[in-house]
Design a protein around this motif. Structure first.
Motif, PDB file in Angstrom:
ATOM      1  N   THR A 145      14.833  37.202   0.051  1.00 46.68           N
ATOM      2  CA  THR A 145      15.457  38.405   0.613  1.00 46.68           C
ATOM      3  C   THR A 145      14.592  39.158   1.623  1.00 46.68           C
ATOM      4  N   VAL A 213      18.855  42.946   0.012  1.00 44.88           N
ATOM      5  CA  VAL A 213      19.867  41.925   0.281  1.00 44.88           C
ATOM      6  C   VAL A 213      20.531  42.185   1.638  1.00 44.88           C
ATOM      7  N   ASP A 217      20.155  36.250   4.035  1.00 45.13           N
ATOM      8  CA  ASP A 217      19.363  35.774   2.894  1.00 45.13           C
ATOM      9  C   ASP A 217      19.719  34.330   2.531  1.00 45.13           C
TER      10      ASP A 217
END
Length: 285
Positions: A145, A213, A217
């Motif tokens: 992430t 996030v 990702d």
């Protein structure tokens, strides 16, 4: 504490250490230094039918990173090396001397180093996966992430390479450290046993994959025990909701009969799912 770490590192009790010599082991490769100490990983390379795919394993339980003879842990990687994946068992600066920010920085460097030396290890630098268990799962998610493309002006050549991975598998992973530090009013008492969690709230937030996030990702497989009392399953459920919202390929598999350590049949199935996830997302396009 030590029992918990051992469980995190050896969560595959049904897979015996292989006597077969189908894997070549390169131990203690130095990928960096910290305070005069070497940061190292071991490489497990299939001797036949290698696919050019690199899988990093985060050697971390409670953000402790222990060394063990690679021959003794080879069985943990057999489901991956049998499929032609090259596995890198990455150790980071260990708690209690080093904290979570150090561990994150170390494993990011390990990806850059492996990508820089992809030709040496006969892997495709654009087909890298990562997995880990518990704290190792947290570090895997941080890589998935928070990656960057490297700094072309970095004085150290390794820093010019990306630390991006193309697939993640996280077992029983903490995703929000802010609820695990001492300033949180509902912190579980067990977390006081982990020196690495001695973080301020802002630092905990900055090392929580849940907070990072974004649509770029890596595809992520989450494996969690519904009875987990140490890292409750909501950690996985919440980050999955974020992955869904950002339309990131993901899957959460919940094991109803398992806690933080999976029962053998669940672990065997989870390892099969992990190998299939890497095959699906790291195959040559």
């Amino acid at each position: 504490m030590r029992t918990f770490i051992a469980v995190c590192l050896l969560l595959v009790p049904t897979i015996a250490v292989a006597e077969d010599t189908g894997v070549s082991i390169t131990p203690d490769v130095v990928y960096g230094h910290k305070d005069g100490l070497a940061l190292t990983f071991d490489v497990f390379t299939p001797k036949h039918d290698a696919k050019g795919i690199g899988i990093l394993f985060m050697v971390s339980g409670g953000w402790y990173s222990h060394w063990a003879p690679p021959e003794q842990v080879q069985g943990l990687f057999k489901p991956l090396t049998d499929k032609g994946f090259t596995v890198f068992a990455v150790r980071h600066g260990s708690s209690p001397r080093y904290g979570i920010p150090d561990a994150v920085s170390d494993v990011r460097r390990s990806v850059r180093f492996i990508r820089k030396n992809a030709d040496k290890y006969k892997i495709d630098p654009n087909r890298l996966g990562v997995f880990g268990m518990s704290a190792g799962g947290h570090l895997s998610l941080m890589l998935g992430t928070t990656a960057d493309e490297g700094n072309p002006d970095d004085k150290a050549p390794v820093g010019r390479f990306s630390d991006r991975v193309q697939a993640v598998v996280a077992f029983v992973a903490p995703t929000d450290l802010t609820i695990m530090v001492k300033d949180h009013p509902q912190r579980l008492p067990a977390y006081a046993n982990f020196p690495a969690l001695d973080l301020g709230m802002k630092e905990a937030e900055s090392h929580s994959p849940l907070k990072y996030v974004t649509p770029d990702d890596a595809p992520t497989l989450l494996l969690a025990g519904a009875k987990d009392a140490l890292v409750p399953i909501d950690h996985s459920r919440k980050i999955q909701a974020e992955f869904d919202a950002k339309k990131i390929p993901n899957q959460l598999i919940e094991y109803e009969n398992s806690g933080h350590g999976f029962v053998p049949e669940d672990m065997q199935q989870a390892v099969t799912e992990m190998a299939a996830w890497f095959e699906k997302h790291l195959a040559e396009q």
